[in-house]
Scaffold this motif. Structure first.
Motif, mmCIF file in Angstrom:
data_model
loop_
_atom_site.group_PDB
_atom_site.id
_atom_site.type_symbol
_atom_site.label_atom_id
_atom_site.label_comp_id
_atom_site.label_asym_id
_atom_site.label_seq_id
_atom_site.Cartn_x
_atom_site.Cartn_y
_atom_site.Cartn_z
ATOM 1 N N VAL A 65 12.510 -21.645 22.439
ATOM 2 C CA VAL A 65 13.679 -21.080 23.115
ATOM 3 C C VAL A 65 14.913 -21.908 22.774
ATOM 4 O O VAL A 65 14.823 -23.130 22.565
ATOM 5 C CB VAL A 65 13.467 -21.037 24.648
ATOM 6 C CG1 VAL A 65 13.323 -22.447 25.214
ATOM 7 C CG2 VAL A 65 14.582 -20.270 25.336
ATOM 8 N N LEU A 66 16.031 -21.232 22.653
ATOM 9 C CA LEU A 66 17.319 -21.875 22.441
ATOM 10 C C LEU A 66 18.304 -21.321 23.455
ATOM 11 O O LEU A 66 18.409 -20.101 23.631
ATOM 12 C CB LEU A 66 17.830 -21.641 21.017
ATOM 13 C CG LEU A 66 19.229 -22.183 20.669
ATOM 14 C CD1 LEU A 66 19.277 -22.626 19.216
ATOM 15 C CD2 LEU A 66 20.309 -21.116 20.899
ATOM 16 N N GLY A 67 19.012 -22.223 24.138
ATOM 17 C CA GLY A 67 20.069 -21.819 25.061
ATOM 18 C C GLY A 67 21.406 -22.338 24.576
ATOM 19 O O GLY A 67 21.497 -23.473 24.086
ATOM 20 N N GLY A 112 8.597 -16.274 19.200
ATOM 21 C CA GLY A 112 7.193 -16.649 19.111
ATOM 22 C C GLY A 112 6.734 -16.488 17.676
ATOM 23 O O GLY A 112 6.915 -15.427 17.072
ATOM 24 N N ASN A 113 6.161 -17.551 17.103
ATOM 25 C CA ASN A 113 5.713 -17.526 15.707
ATOM 26 C C ASN A 113 4.251 -17.933 15.595
ATOM 27 O O ASN A 113 3.808 -18.884 16.260
ATOM 28 C CB ASN A 113 6.556 -18.482 14.860
ATOM 29 C CG ASN A 113 7.916 -17.928 14.515
ATOM 30 O OD1 ASN A 113 8.031 -17.046 13.667
ATOM 31 N ND2 ASN A 113 8.942 -18.419 15.187
ATOM 32 N N PHE A 114 3.517 -17.227 14.754
ATOM 33 C CA PHE A 114 2.136 -17.576 14.437
ATOM 34 C C PHE A 114 2.092 -18.211 13.054
ATOM 35 O O PHE A 114 2.720 -17.707 12.111
ATOM 36 C CB PHE A 114 1.252 -16.329 14.442
ATOM 37 C CG PHE A 114 1.075 -15.696 15.795
ATOM 38 C CD1 PHE A 114 0.038 -16.099 16.633
ATOM 39 C CD2 PHE A 114 1.940 -14.709 16.221
ATOM 40 C CE1 PHE A 114 -0.119 -15.517 17.881
ATOM 41 C CE2 PHE A 114 1.788 -14.124 17.467
ATOM 42 C CZ PHE A 114 0.756 -14.527 18.294
ATOM 43 N N ALA A 136 11.511 -12.369 17.711
ATOM 44 C CA ALA A 136 12.478 -13.066 18.557
ATOM 45 C C ALA A 136 13.338 -12.046 19.284
ATOM 46 O O ALA A 136 13.470 -10.898 18.848
ATOM 47 C CB ALA A 136 13.343 -14.008 17.727
ATOM 48 N N TYR A 137 13.926 -12.512 20.385
ATOM 49 C CA TYR A 137 14.838 -11.656 21.148
ATOM 50 C C TYR A 137 16.041 -12.480 21.558
ATOM 51 O O TYR A 137 15.905 -13.523 22.197
ATOM 52 C CB TYR A 137 14.141 -11.095 22.386
ATOM 53 C CG TYR A 137 15.043 -10.215 23.234
ATOM 54 C CD1 TYR A 137 15.567 -9.030 22.728
ATOM 55 C CD2 TYR A 137 15.382 -10.579 24.539
ATOM 56 C CE1 TYR A 137 16.398 -8.220 23.490
ATOM 57 C CE2 TYR A 137 16.209 -9.774 25.313
ATOM 58 C CZ TYR A 137 16.717 -8.594 24.781
ATOM 59 O OH TYR A 137 17.548 -7.798 25.542
ATOM 60 N N ARG A 138 17.211 -12.024 21.151
ATOM 61 C CA ARG A 138 18.465 -12.626 21.583
ATOM 62 C C ARG A 138 18.977 -11.765 22.727
ATOM 63 O O ARG A 138 19.348 -10.608 22.530
ATOM 64 C CB ARG A 138 19.463 -12.660 20.426
ATOM 65 C CG ARG A 138 20.757 -13.393 20.747
ATOM 66 C CD ARG A 138 21.634 -13.523 19.504
ATOM 67 N NE ARG A 138 20.932 -14.257 18.455
ATOM 68 C CZ ARG A 138 20.593 -13.711 17.283
ATOM 69 N NH1 ARG A 138 20.899 -12.462 17.009
ATOM 70 N NH2 ARG A 138 19.938 -14.436 16.391
ATOM 71 N N PHE A 139 18.971 -12.300 23.938
ATOM 72 C CA PHE A 139 19.197 -11.517 25.137
ATOM 73 C C PHE A 139 20.489 -10.710 25.050
ATOM 74 O O PHE A 139 21.561 -11.250 24.754
ATOM 75 C CB PHE A 139 19.205 -12.414 26.381
ATOM 76 C CG PHE A 139 17.820 -12.802 26.818
ATOM 77 C CD1 PHE A 139 17.213 -12.176 27.889
ATOM 78 C CD2 PHE A 139 17.114 -13.777 26.134
ATOM 79 C CE1 PHE A 139 15.933 -12.527 28.289
ATOM 80 C CE2 PHE A 139 15.839 -14.139 26.514
ATOM 81 C CZ PHE A 139 15.240 -13.500 27.611
ATOM 82 N N ASP A 140 20.362 -9.411 25.280
ATOM 83 C CA ASP A 140 21.482 -8.468 25.283
ATOM 84 C C ASP A 140 22.183 -8.386 23.939
ATOM 85 O O ASP A 140 23.341 -7.961 23.861
ATOM 86 C CB ASP A 140 22.506 -8.831 26.363
ATOM 87 C CG ASP A 140 21.921 -8.751 27.765
ATOM 88 O OD1 ASP A 140 21.091 -7.857 27.997
ATOM 89 O OD2 ASP A 140 22.303 -9.572 28.614
ATOM 90 N N ALA A 198 12.542 -9.710 13.646
ATOM 91 C CA ALA A 198 11.239 -9.951 13.030
ATOM 92 C C ALA A 198 11.385 -11.116 12.066
ATOM 93 O O ALA A 198 12.376 -11.190 11.321
ATOM 94 C CB ALA A 198 10.751 -8.704 12.299
ATOM 95 N N LEU A 199 10.420 -12.047 12.079
ATOM 96 C CA LEU A 199 10.474 -13.235 11.243
ATOM 97 C C LEU A 199 9.206 -13.357 10.419
ATOM 98 O O LEU A 199 8.112 -13.021 10.892
ATOM 99 C CB LEU A 199 10.646 -14.502 12.080
ATOM 100 C CG LEU A 199 11.863 -14.631 12.990
ATOM 101 C CD1 LEU A 199 11.570 -14.050 14.374
ATOM 102 C CD2 LEU A 199 12.269 -16.091 13.146
ATOM 103 N N ALA A 200 9.359 -13.854 9.199
ATOM 104 C CA ALA A 200 8.206 -14.110 8.342
ATOM 105 C C ALA A 200 8.512 -15.306 7.450
ATOM 106 O O ALA A 200 9.677 -15.563 7.117
ATOM 107 C CB ALA A 200 7.883 -12.890 7.491
ATOM 108 N N GLY A 201 7.472 -16.048 7.095
ATOM 109 C CA GLY A 201 7.661 -17.207 6.240
ATOM 110 C C GLY A 201 6.410 -17.501 5.434
ATOM 111 O O GLY A 201 5.305 -17.057 5.785
#
Length: 320
Positions: free
Chosen positions: A230-232, A246-248, A259-263, A268-271
Motif C-alpha cells: 500500500v502507498l498513501g 497485490g502481486n504474486f 492494483a487499485y488507485r482509490f477513485d 494490471a501488473l506483470a513482470g
C-alpha cells in the motif's frame, strides 16, 4: 502527476481548447498544488519517493521507467524516470543514488535531478532502519502558446515560464527486514515553491507531498509468494491518495498482480525476472472516472538492471 493552476484565463479561450486538453485541465485544476508524478509500479521504483531506500538492495541497481498516461488524450502526461543507487563500503551502511526525471503535461515541461544518501542502522539480525536525504534542482517550463487560445493577443500567451529553477530537499525513513516486510515514510521535497511570471497572469505552486509505504511477503508455497502493498500520499489542499496492490511471484521468475488507485484507476501488473541481473515490468491502468471516455488507458514500462553482490549472495530474488 503535476497539477497546475492557470489563473485569469478568459472564458472564450477555455471554450476554444481542444476537447481532450480541456478535460485534462479541468481535472488538473482541482487544487492549488503541483504534485509529484504517480507510478503504478511504485513498489519497484521506491527511490523516487524515498531516499532512505538507496543501497538497500546490496548492489548497483539501475532502473528506468516510462509512463504514458491517458493515451489518446492531447496534452496528457508523459513521464520518464531514470535512477541508480548502490551501497558504499564493505559494511554497506551508507547508500548513494542519483535520479533524473522528466515530466510533460499539456503546456508544461518539468525536469528534476537529485542526489540521494542513506545511512542504515542494524536494529537486529534481520531488521534494518535507514535514514535518507535527497537534494537537487527542479527546472520548470510552461509554454502557453501550445494551448489553442481563442484570442491571439491574450496576455497569457506573452508570459511563459522559462527555465524556472527551484531547489529540492527531501528526506525519508525505511524500516525492513531482509526478505519479508518493509515500512517507509518520506517527503521527496520539503520546500514549498511558487512559480509565477512578472505580471502574475499565471502561477503554479508546489507543496510538500508526504508518502507512507508498506508491504509484506507471504510464502504461499515453495513456488508461490504473495505480496500485498500500500502507498498513501498526503498533500495539503489535495485529496488523500491511496494505492493498494497485490502481486504474486511464481517460480521466482514471473510476477502478476493487480492494483487499485482509490477513485482513480484499476491496474494490471506483470513482470519477468529475465536473469539474476535483469527484471522487466509492465502495468496498464484503466480509469474509473469520467475521463475514461476520452482516452484508452495508461501504460507503464519498468526495467531494472543490477550488478554486484546481490546476484551472487541471494538464492532467490528479493520481492521489494
Amino acid at each position: 502527476m503535476k497539477k497546475y493552476i492557470i489563473k485569469r484565463i478568459k472564458d472564450t479561450s477555455v471554450v476554444q481548447l481542444y476537447l481532450g486538453l480541456t478535460m485534462l485541465l479541468l481535472c488538473l485544476t482541482s487544487s492549488y498544488a503541483q504534485q509529484d508524478s504517480q507510478y503504478t509500479q511504485y513498489m519497484y521504483n521506491t527511490q523516487t519517493i524515498n531516499p532512505a531506500y538507496v543501497g538497500s538492495r546490496g548492489a548497483l541497481s539501475i532502473t528506468s521507467l516510462y509512463r504514458n498516461q491517458w493515451v489518446g488524450l492531447e496534452g496528457a502526461p508523459e513521464t520518464l524516470n531514470f535512477s541508480l543507487n548502490k551501497p558504499i563500503g564493505e559494511s554497506e551502511q551508507i547508500g548513494f543514488g542519483l535520479s533524473f526525471y522528466k515530466d510533460k503535461i499539456g503546456p508544461a515541461d518539468e525536469s528534476l535531478i537529485t542526489m540521494d544518501f542513506s545511512y542504515t542502522i542494524q536494529m537486529s539480525d534481520e531488521v534494518k532502519l535507514a535514514f535518507g536525504i535527497k537534494g537537487g534542482i527542479n527546472l520548470l517550463n510552461v509554454d502557453y502558446s501550445k494551448l489553442n487560445i481563442f484570442d491571439p493577443s491574450d496576455v497569457l500567451q506573452q508570459n511563459n515560464i522559462d527555465n524556472r529553477l527551484s531547489p529540492v530537499i527531501g528526506g525519508g525513513l525505511f524500516l525492513h527486514n531482509n526478505r519479508t516486510w518493509y515500512v517507509g515514510l518520506s517527503v521527496p521535497n520539503l520546500l514549498e515553491t511558487t512559480h509565477f511570471d512578472d505580471t502574475t497572469v499565471s502561477n503554479a505552486s508546489e507543496k510538500a507531498a508526504f508518502y507512507t509505504t508498506a508491504g509484506y511477503v507471504f510464502d504461499l508455497s515453495s513456488n508461490v509468494k504473495f505480496k500485498p502493498a500500500v502507498l498513501g500520499k498526503f498533500v495539503s489542499g489535495s485529496p488523500t491518495g491511496v494505492d493498494a496492490s497485490g502481486n504474486f511471484l511464481i517460480n521466482e521468475k514471473f510476477t502478476i498482480g493487480a492494483a487499485y488507485r482509490f477513485d482513480a484507476a484499476i491496474s494490471a501488473l506483470a513482470g519477468f525476472q529475465v536473469s539474476d541481473k535483469i527484471f522487466i515490468g509492465y502495468a496498464y491502468d484503466y480509469g474509473v472516472q469520467e475521463l475514461v471516455n476520452y482516452n484508452s488507458g495508461s501504460h507503464e514500462i519498468f526495467l531494472r538492471f543490477e550488478l554486484g553482490k546481490l546476484a551472487k549472495r541471494l538464492i532467490t530474488p528479493r520481492f521489494f
